[in-house]
Design a protein around this motif. Structure first.
Motif, PDB file in Angstrom:
ATOM      1  N   ASP A 110       0.843  -1.170   0.066  1.00  0.00           N
ATOM      2  CA  ASP A 110      -0.022   0.188   0.108  1.00  0.00           C
ATOM      3  C   ASP A 110       0.875   1.384   0.132  1.00  0.00           C
ATOM      4  O   ASP A 110       0.609   2.219   0.949  1.00  0.00           O
ATOM      5  CB  ASP A 110      -0.866  -0.091   1.109  1.00  0.00           C
ATOM      6  CG  ASP A 110      -2.111   1.120   1.118  1.00  0.00           C
ATOM      7  OD1 ASP A 110      -2.507   1.429   0.012  1.00  0.00           O
ATOM      8  OD2 ASP A 110      -2.454   1.436   1.956  1.00  0.00           O
ATOM      9  N   ARG A 355      -4.913  -7.389   3.580  1.00  0.00           N
ATOM     10  CA  ARG A 355      -4.304  -6.652   4.714  1.00  0.00           C
ATOM     11  C   ARG A 355      -5.229  -7.202   5.694  1.00  0.00           C
ATOM     12  O   ARG A 355      -6.392  -7.168   5.998  1.00  0.00           O
ATOM     13  CB  ARG A 355      -4.283  -5.262   4.546  1.00  0.00           C
ATOM     14  CG  ARG A 355      -3.372  -4.574   3.612  1.00  0.00           C
ATOM     15  CD  ARG A 355      -3.168  -3.012   3.659  1.00  0.00           C
ATOM     16  NE  ARG A 355      -2.253  -2.628   5.038  1.00  0.00           N
ATOM     17  CZ  ARG A 355      -1.008  -2.403   4.873  1.00  0.00           C
ATOM     18  NH1 ARG A 355      -0.300  -2.603   3.763  1.00  0.00           N
ATOM     19  NH2 ARG A 355      -0.453  -2.112   5.932  1.00  0.00           N
ATOM     20  N   PRO A 360       0.442  -6.061   5.575  1.00  0.00           N
ATOM     21  CA  PRO A 360       0.112  -7.096   4.389  1.00  0.00           C
ATOM     22  C   PRO A 360      -0.168  -8.299   4.661  1.00  0.00           C
ATOM     23  O   PRO A 360       0.772  -8.930   5.574  1.00  0.00           O
ATOM     24  CB  PRO A 360       1.490  -6.585   3.454  1.00  0.00           C
ATOM     25  CG  PRO A 360       2.021  -5.437   3.907  1.00  0.00           C
ATOM     26  CD  PRO A 360       1.904  -5.246   5.637  1.00  0.00           C
TER      27      PRO A 360
END
Length: 736
Positions: A110, A355, A360
């Motif tokens: 992300d 997530r 993650p």
């Protein structure tokens, strides 16, 4: 027949439409980037030295950052576009499957979300610097459309630059070596050797680390190696004026790839707002990461602390929820599109990323695994590097390091006041010591008390300030050998829960020995040490030679000859002995095996392989090493000395069609800095190739190569009057 002909045309048209769609969908799907809001004007002067190195001057810091983007684009827009594509999740459209793997990690971590969440919390002046740098990239792209690799890659803005930092920083402490085996379902690499204090052991005293199922296995975490298994390394030295007999000395000797997204680019930046620094950055950064200003300087080496924790999640039958503290929680999931260029078309490949509250999540055949790593969801390093550039004293400099904003890398420091320092910098996770857990293994993901927040305090990490020895070094070794026997840090003084590595390199063994033996570390002695090509018969070197000595070649005359040649080697990679070439080929795999805690290669197999290589390409097993190891770029082809893990580092090479080894990773940017009492700072530097790294038509494409192979340095024109006096070109760049 008419129907068949019409059907054939229909099929042909359909195929043509499909081909055009696959060839053109990606830039429209990705959409055009956005420039920063508001109207900004920038103006910078670029003064190119006799070697094309830019001295970038502006009235304000943002003016200078704009000039940095223009100067580097002029020299290496080819690589800058790759970096920007990575920061926008579009690298697969340039580099195919390998690029798509980077794009997957971009979405997994992300990186974009991290930048967008925290960008506005950065100080205003730091954001202004990033926006100005983005504006410079945009202007160069607009003015040079024929150089663009991808449509709609530009314009970019400060958040794009920040997203690139969020993506790339974790790879310096080896996060890729967690992600890759988790994605493939392979065992994880063990992070440390068997001598780590506090590492769990079985009844026989053997080190254990849980595998995916929680049973003992020969893997636990990661190591920061490249794809070829060779440690990403560097050397760094600092010497006090008392020990040098004159100046305070800082030697920066980074080992990076010679080209690409993490290859050094040299520059000097100077503004009327007090920013004045010379050193080098990576493509995609508005400021240098290492080097010096008027008052102080530093350099970096890769370190290997335990920065990553892995959690095995307890999933429900649907695979969409995970258990935490007795309650089911929804797994965050989204589908992303990865562009994968294959020939003339770009395929849209759909993948899911996940997530949890840990971080993650990667799902493989062994289950669902969450990753949490030092510096997760933080971008303060963007501000910390900028502030470091402008510090003027040891106290100011330490205050910036103490923020723990820069996730990893050792720092070696020196200044005009004669101070030297070593900091084992790392935003090591603040793991709760009161909680019973095997932090070196795969942790249970159903306990929130194992989900740490933030980094340990600066006071907890190893560091040395002004040791009595008068010298400091690091060569990617443990922090417990840094300043000599009297001053070195006691390992027992550092908590084992920090996961500080216990590893030595040959470079470390040689540096520690040579520095300890020298009565005076003047320029002559320091140069001898920096360019040392010898190996100590310890560690993997001893393992290799013991195996060679013990090997029985039997009646095989060729094996017997090569064995005797190896045993005659003088343990130096200096291009002078007949065994240097064979030893160069043999030693690297043993080094890689030790650093990765793998089994050593079979000596006979290696000997046969390297004999075959040398005889095929050179007709003999004892060619001069200078004929084998080469520095090649453009039309220039020069001999090299040094080996894998010597202080003169020729670390990684690519085997060319003619059998020569073309250096691709090793000694790269070298800078030698001196502060003498009552004098202004003076420095010299060198790069393996030249400033215009991807411009074959430039006179500065290869103009530093002769100096580099001959152990010579060129002057750094830090002071403006020197830059002007030695200018090969001087011009002004302004925003449109």
């Amino acid at each position: 027949m008419i129907w068949i002909k019409r059907g054939g045309w229909t099929l042909l048209v359909s195929l043509l439409v499909a081909f055009i769609a696959l060839a053109t969908w990606e830039p429209f799907f990705a959409q055009r980037g956005e420039a920063s809001e508001g109207v900004h004007t920038y103006r910078a002067e670029i003064i190119r030295s006799e070697y094309g190195v830019p001295h970038i001057y502006g009235a304000t810091d943002p003016d200078v950052a704009f000039g940095v983007a223009i100067a580097q684009s002029e020299d290496d827009f080819f690589t800058l576009q790759d970096v920007i594509a990575m920061s926008r999740g579009r690298y697969g459209a340039i580099a195919g499957e390998d690029g798509a793997a980077v794009d997957f990690v971009y979405h997994l971590l992300d990186a974009r979300g991290t930048a967008e969440r925290h960008y506005d919390s950065l100080p205003k002046d730091t954001r202004a610097l990033l926006e100005a740098y983005a504006a410079g990239l945009n202007q160069y792209a607009e003015d040079n459309p024929d150089e663009l690799k991808l449509a709609n890659l530009f314009p970019v803005n400060g958040k794009d630059i920040a997203a690139g930092f969020a993506l790339r920083q974790p790879f310096f402490f080896g996060l890729n070596n967690v992600i890759q085996p988790l994605v493939s379902g392979e065992p994880l690499r063990r992070e440390f050797g068997p001598d780590i204090p506090g590492f769990p052991r079985d009844a026989n005293g053997e080190v254990i680390g849980p595998d995916f199922d929680g049973e003992p296995a020969d893997a636990a975490h990661y190591t920061p190696f490249g794809e070829d298994g060779v440690l990403n390394g560097s050397n760094a030295f600092a010497v006090s004026p008392e020990k040098s007999g004159g100046p305070t000395t800082l030697i920066s000797n980074s080992h990076q790839p010679l080209t690409g997204g993490v290859a050094w680019y040299e520059m000097t930046v100077e503004s009327e707002e007090g920013w004045h620094f010379t050193g080098a950055n990576f493509p995609g950064s508005p400021y240098p990461f290492l080097g010096h200003n008027r008052h102080l300087g530093w350099t970096n080496t890769v370190n290997r602390p335990d920065m990553v924790d892995i959690y095995k999640l307890e999933m429900d039958e649907s695979g969409t929820r995970y258990m935490l503290d007795g309650e089911w929680r929804d797994l965050e999931s989204k589908t992303v599109t990865l562009p994968v260029k294959i020939g003339p078309v770009t395929l849209p490949i759909r993948r899911e990323v996940h997530r949890s509250v840990h971080g993650p999540v990667i799902i493989n055949d062994n289950g669902a695994f969450a990753i949490r790593y030092g510096g997760i969801d933080r971008i303060e390093q963007l501000d910390a590097y900028y502030r470091l550039n402008k510090t003027t004293t040891l106290e100011e400099w330490q205050a910036q390091i103490a923020r723990m904003a820069i996730p990893s890398t050792n720092f070696i420091y020196a200044d005009e006041a004669g101070n030297i320092a070593y900091v084992y910098n790392a935003a090591i996770p603040d793991r709760p010591e009161e909680v019973e857990a095997n932090w070196r293994g795969v942790l249970p993901g159903n306990r929130s008390d194992l989900i740490w927040e933030g980094a340990v305090d600066y006071a907890e990490i190893p560091k040395l300030i002004n040791p009595s020895s008068g010298w400091l070094y690091n060569a990617n070794n443990e922090p417990y050998t840094a300043a000599g026997a009297v001053d070195d840090i006691d390992p027992e003084s550092i908590s084992p829960i920090l996961g500080v590595e216990l590893k030595q390199t040959n470079r470390s063994r040689r540096a520690w020995k040579l520095l300890s033996e020298a009565e005076v570390l003047d320029r002559e002695n320091l140069k001898r040490i920096k360019y040392d090509t010898a190996y100590e018969r310890e560690g993997y070197v001893a393992e290799l030679w013991d195996a060679v000595e013990a090997h029985d070649p039997g009646a095989d005359a060729e094996l017997a000859e090569s064995r005797e040649l190896m045993l005659s080697w003088d343990f130096t990679a200096d291009n002078e002995g007949p065994a240097d070439a064979l030893a160069l080929l043999m030693i690297r795999d043993f080094m890689s095996a030790e650093y990765q805690n793998k089994e050593y290669p079979d000596v006979e197999e290696m000997l046969r392989e390297e004999i075959n290589h040398l005889k095929t390409h050179f007709g003999r097993i004892d060619p001069p090493m200078s004929e084998l190891l080469r520095l090649r770029h453009g039309d220039v082809d020069l001999p090299l000395d040094g080996g894998s893990d010597t202080l003169r580092a020729s670390t990684t090479w690519r085997v060319e069609d003619d059998g020569r080894l073309r250096l691709v990773h090793g000694d790269s940017f070298i800078q030698w800095v001196e502060w003498r009492a009552g004098d202004r700072v003076r420095s010299q530097s060198i790069q393996p190739f030249g400033a215009a790294i991807s411009r074959p038509d430039s006179p500065h494409h290869t103009d530093q190569m002769e100096l580099f192979v001959n152990h010579q340095l060129k002057p750094v024109h830090f002071w403006r009057e020197d830059a002007i006096a030695n200018a090969s070109r001087r011009y002004v760049v302004e925003s449109n």
